[in-house]
Design a protein around this motif. Structure first.
Motif, PDB file in Angstrom:
ATOM      1  N   ASN A  49      20.228   9.771   2.499  1.00 21.47           N
ATOM      2  CA  ASN A  49      20.896  11.063   2.382  1.00 21.47           C
ATOM      3  C   ASN A  49      20.118  12.184   3.064  1.00 21.47           C
ATOM      4  O   ASN A  49      20.491  13.346   2.973  1.00 21.47           O
ATOM      5  N   GLU A  50      19.015  11.799   3.722  1.00 22.00           N
ATOM      6  CA  GLU A  50      18.174  12.745   4.477  1.00 22.00           C
ATOM      7  C   GLU A  50      17.733  13.925   3.617  1.00 22.00           C
ATOM      8  O   GLU A  50      17.763  15.076   4.046  1.00 22.00           O
ATOM      9  N   PHE A  51      17.297  13.606   2.375  1.00 21.91           N
ATOM     10  CA  PHE A  51      16.755  14.653   1.517  1.00 21.91           C
ATOM     11  C   PHE A  51      15.494  15.253   2.127  1.00 21.91           C
ATOM     12  O   PHE A  51      15.135  16.387   1.830  1.00 21.91           O
ATOM     13  N   GLY A  52      14.837  14.470   2.990  1.00 27.80           N
ATOM     14  CA  GLY A  52      13.628  14.958   3.639  1.00 27.80           C
ATOM     15  C   GLY A  52      13.885  15.432   5.055  1.00 27.80           C
ATOM     16  O   GLY A  52      12.952  15.596   5.838  1.00 27.80           O
ATOM     17  N   GLY A  53      15.163  15.653   5.383  1.00 24.35           N
ATOM     18  CA  GLY A  53      15.508  16.098   6.722  1.00 24.35           C
ATOM     19  C   GLY A  53      15.813  14.923   7.634  1.00 24.35           C
ATOM     20  O   GLY A  53      15.810  13.765   7.210  1.00 24.35           O
ATOM     21  N   PRO A  54      16.086  15.192   8.902  1.00 22.04           N
ATOM     22  CA  PRO A  54      16.449  14.133   9.858  1.00 22.04           C
ATOM     23  C   PRO A  54      15.353  13.100  10.093  1.00 22.04           C
ATOM     24  O   PRO A  54      15.620  12.007  10.579  1.00 22.04           O
ATOM     25  N   ASP A  55      14.108  13.446   9.755  1.00 21.14           N
ATOM     26  CA  ASP A  55      13.011  12.492   9.940  1.00 21.14           C
ATOM     27  C   ASP A  55      12.622  11.818   8.628  1.00 21.14           C
ATOM     28  O   ASP A  55      11.479  11.402   8.437  1.00 21.14           O
ATOM     29  N   SER A  56      13.591  11.674   7.719  1.00 17.80           N
ATOM     30  CA  SER A  56      13.319  11.083   6.405  1.00 17.80           C
ATOM     31  C   SER A  56      12.777   9.658   6.517  1.00 17.80           C
ATOM     32  O   SER A  56      11.877   9.263   5.768  1.00 17.80           O
ATOM     33  N   ALA A  57      13.314   8.870   7.447  1.00 17.16           N
ATOM     34  CA  ALA A  57      12.845   7.495   7.614  1.00 17.16           C
ATOM     35  C   ALA A  57      11.378   7.476   8.054  1.00 17.16           C
ATOM     36  O   ALA A  57      10.591   6.637   7.597  1.00 17.16           O
ATOM     37  N   ASP A  58      11.002   8.404   8.918  1.00 21.76           N
ATOM     38  CA  ASP A  58       9.610   8.487   9.364  1.00 21.76           C
ATOM     39  C   ASP A  58       8.709   8.890   8.203  1.00 21.76           C
ATOM     40  O   ASP A  58       7.568   8.425   8.094  1.00 21.76           O
ATOM     41  N   LYS A  59       9.230   9.747   7.337  1.00 24.69           N
ATOM     42  CA  LYS A  59       8.448  10.170   6.169  1.00 24.69           C
ATOM     43  C   LYS A  59       8.217   9.002   5.225  1.00 24.69           C
ATOM     44  O   LYS A  59       7.162   8.894   4.611  1.00 24.69           O
ATOM     45  N   ARG A  60       9.206   8.107   5.109  1.00 28.90           N
ATOM     46  CA  ARG A  60       9.015   6.924   4.264  1.00 28.90           C
ATOM     47  C   ARG A  60       7.926   6.032   4.851  1.00 28.90           C
ATOM     48  O   ARG A  60       7.083   5.509   4.117  1.00 28.90           O
ATOM     49  N   ASP A  61       7.927   5.863   6.184  1.00 28.28           N
ATOM     50  CA  ASP A  61       6.895   5.064   6.833  1.00 28.28           C
ATOM     51  C   ASP A  61       5.516   5.683   6.615  1.00 28.28           C
ATOM     52  O   ASP A  61       4.527   4.989   6.351  1.00 28.28           O
ATOM     53  N   TRP A  62       5.459   7.014   6.719  1.00 27.06           N
ATOM     54  CA  TRP A  62       4.198   7.718   6.473  1.00 27.06           C
ATOM     55  C   TRP A  62       3.755   7.528   5.032  1.00 27.06           C
ATOM     56  O   TRP A  62       2.561   7.343   4.743  1.00 27.06           O
ATOM     57  N   MET A  63       4.723   7.517   4.121  1.00 25.83           N
ATOM     58  CA  MET A  63       4.437   7.342   2.700  1.00 25.83           C
ATOM     59  C   MET A  63       3.769   5.984   2.453  1.00 25.83           C
ATOM     60  O   MET A  63       2.811   5.880   1.686  1.00 25.83           O
ATOM     61  N   CYS A  64       4.267   4.951   3.124  1.00 23.24           N
ATOM     62  CA  CYS A  64       3.684   3.613   2.982  1.00 23.24           C
ATOM     63  C   CYS A  64       2.236   3.619   3.458  1.00 23.24           C
ATOM     64  O   CYS A  64       1.355   3.041   2.811  1.00 23.24           O
ATOM     65  N   GLY A  65       1.994   4.279   4.570  1.00 21.73           N
ATOM     66  CA  GLY A  65       0.629   4.374   5.078  1.00 21.73           C
ATOM     67  C   GLY A  65      -0.274   5.160   4.150  1.00 21.73           C
ATOM     68  O   GLY A  65      -1.452   4.830   3.973  1.00 21.73           O
ATOM     69  N   ALA A  66       0.289   6.212   3.532  1.00 25.96           N
ATOM     70  CA  ALA A  66      -0.491   7.039   2.615  1.00 25.96           C
ATOM     71  C   ALA A  66      -0.896   6.252   1.376  1.00 25.96           C
ATOM     72  O   ALA A  66      -2.008   6.408   0.863  1.00 25.96           O
ATOM     73  N   VAL A  67      -0.001   5.397   0.888  1.00 23.85           N
ATOM     74  CA  VAL A  67      -0.324   4.559  -0.276  1.00 23.85           C
ATOM     75  C   VAL A  67      -1.420   3.565   0.088  1.00 23.85           C
ATOM     76  O   VAL A  67      -2.353   3.332  -0.687  1.00 23.85           O
ATOM     77  N   ALA A  68      -1.323   2.975   1.269  1.00 21.43           N
ATOM     78  CA  ALA A  68      -2.360   2.042   1.729  1.00 21.43           C
ATOM     79  C   ALA A  68      -3.704   2.748   1.819  1.00 21.43           C
ATOM     80  O   ALA A  68      -4.736   2.205   1.391  1.00 21.43           O
ATOM     81  N   ASP A  69      -3.710   3.966   2.341  1.00 16.13           N
ATOM     82  CA  ASP A  69      -4.943   4.743   2.455  1.00 16.13           C
ATOM     83  C   ASP A  69      -5.508   5.089   1.082  1.00 16.13           C
ATOM     84  O   ASP A  69      -6.720   5.123   0.883  1.00 16.13           O
ATOM     85  N   LEU A  70      -4.606   5.358   0.128  1.00 12.36           N
ATOM     86  CA  LEU A  70      -5.028   5.703  -1.227  1.00 12.36           C
ATOM     87  C   LEU A  70      -5.842   4.574  -1.842  1.00 12.36           C
ATOM     88  O   LEU A  70      -6.919   4.789  -2.399  1.00 12.36           O
ATOM     89  N   PHE A  71      -5.339   3.345  -1.723  1.00  9.23           N
ATOM     90  CA  PHE A  71      -6.049   2.199  -2.282  1.00  9.23           C
ATOM     91  C   PHE A  71      -7.306   1.874  -1.484  1.00  9.23           C
ATOM     92  O   PHE A  71      -8.295   1.397  -2.040  1.00  9.23           O
ATOM     93  N   SER A  72      -7.269   2.124  -0.190  1.00  9.84           N
ATOM     94  CA  SER A  72      -8.443   1.875   0.650  1.00  9.84           C
ATOM     95  C   SER A  72      -9.564   2.827   0.279  1.00  9.84           C
ATOM     96  O   SER A  72     -10.738   2.447   0.215  1.00  9.84           O
ATOM     97  N   THR A  73      -9.190   4.080  -0.001  1.00  5.48           N
ATOM     98  CA  THR A  73     -10.175   5.098  -0.369  1.00  5.48           C
ATOM     99  C   THR A  73     -10.665   4.914  -1.798  1.00  5.48           C
ATOM    100  O   THR A  73     -11.857   5.068  -2.081  1.00  5.48           O
ATOM    101  N   ASP A  74      -9.731   4.592  -2.700  1.00  9.13           N
ATOM    102  CA  ASP A  74     -10.075   4.431  -4.119  1.00  9.13           C
ATOM    103  C   ASP A  74      -9.438   3.165  -4.674  1.00  9.13           C
ATOM    104  O   ASP A  74      -8.326   3.205  -5.199  1.00  9.13           O
ATOM    105  N   PRO A  75     -10.128   2.027  -4.575  1.00  2.26           N
ATOM    106  CA  PRO A  75      -9.577   0.759  -5.059  1.00  2.26           C
ATOM    107  C   PRO A  75      -9.280   0.755  -6.556  1.00  2.26           C
ATOM    108  O   PRO A  75      -8.536  -0.100  -7.037  1.00  2.26           O
ATOM    109  N   SER A  76      -9.852   1.709  -7.307  1.00  6.21           N
ATOM    110  CA  SER A  76      -9.634   1.751  -8.754  1.00  6.21           C
ATOM    111  C   SER A  76      -8.337   2.460  -9.135  1.00  6.21           C
ATOM    112  O   SER A  76      -8.048   2.638 -10.317  1.00  6.21           O
ATOM    113  N   THR A  77      -7.556   2.865  -8.143  1.00  8.12           N
ATOM    114  CA  THR A  77      -6.277   3.539  -8.425  1.00  8.12           C
ATOM    115  C   THR A  77      -5.426   2.664  -9.331  1.00  8.12           C
ATOM    116  O   THR A  77      -5.230   1.484  -9.071  1.00  8.12           O
ATOM    117  N   ASP A  78      -4.929   3.251 -10.436  1.00 13.40           N
ATOM    118  CA  ASP A  78      -4.088   2.489 -11.358  1.00 13.40           C
ATOM    119  C   ASP A  78      -2.638   2.944 -11.252  1.00 13.40           C
ATOM    120  O   ASP A  78      -2.299   3.801 -10.416  1.00 13.40           O
TER     121      ASP A  78
END
Length: 200
Positions: A49-78
């Motif tokens: 529904n492009e709640f994040g604008g026309p680049d919503s799909a790119d934002k989802r891809d960025w979100m996946c990378g951000a989650v990966a970085d979160l665990f890489s930076t802090d493996p204790s993330t629960d």
């Protein structure tokens, strides 16, 4: 030799699940985590529904990378930490809030997947991969969209097609709420500029 007590064993297991993944385990976890996020109906709906604008799909891809970085930076993330992280991204990037606990459910699945990968258990990843392939790499569940101020009486139907089974509880019905900023006018008739709403 003394046997470890249940509490000691549990603590050791929890600690071992928080160790950094090996170079060969990391891409496996990231692939499974990406499937879980792409199969999350609330996020899929926000993108479609492009709640994040026309680049919503790119934002989802960025979100996946951000989650990966979160665990890489802090493996204790629960799961609680990850839930807050996901909700903040939904609010900031997609101006979307949730009426249920689906963010926590997805967070639990991601944390469990990471623990499995860390212990070289690929059962969850294999199940996710099979699910993704069976659905053609797409997930378009029937989700009721509810905007503030509108009726949600029709939000009774459930569709289990979008559930990802990874030996965890099934995800509940997911509903996203597109937040709206109400106009505020002062006593002189001037409209005040409002900041984007944040999740309470």
């Amino acid at each position: 030799m003394a046997q470890p007590t249940p509490s000691t064993a549990a603590a050791a297991a929890a600690q071992s699940s928080n160790i950094p993944l090996t170079p060969s385990q990391t891409p496996l976890f990231e692939n499974g985590m990406t499937i879980l996020l792409n199969a999350w109906p609330a996020l899929s709906m926000a993108v479609e529904n492009e709640f994040g604008g026309p680049d919503s799909a790119d934002k989802r891809d960025w979100m996946c990378g951000a989650v990966a970085d979160l665990f890489s930076t802090d493996p204790s993330t629960d799961a609680e930490d990850l839930e807050s992280f996901l909700l903040q991204i939904l609010s900031d990037e997609f101006e979307t809030a949730l009426e249920d606990d689906s963010a926590y459910t997805v967070s639990q699945q991601i944390v469990k997947l990471r623990k499995q990968i860390a212990s070289n258990d690929h059962s969850g990843l294999n199940a996710l991969t099979a699910f993704w392939e069976q659905h053609g790499g797409k997930n378009k569940p029937k989700v009721q969209v509810v905007r503030q101020g509108e009726s949600d009486e029709e939000d009774d139907g459930e569709d289990e097609d979008g559930d990802v089974e990874m030996e965890v509880d099934e995800a509940p019905q997911l509903v996203a709420v597109k937040e709206r900023v109400e106009k505020v006018v002062d006593e002189d008739g001037f409209e005040l500029v409002q900041k984007k709403g944040k999740r309470r």
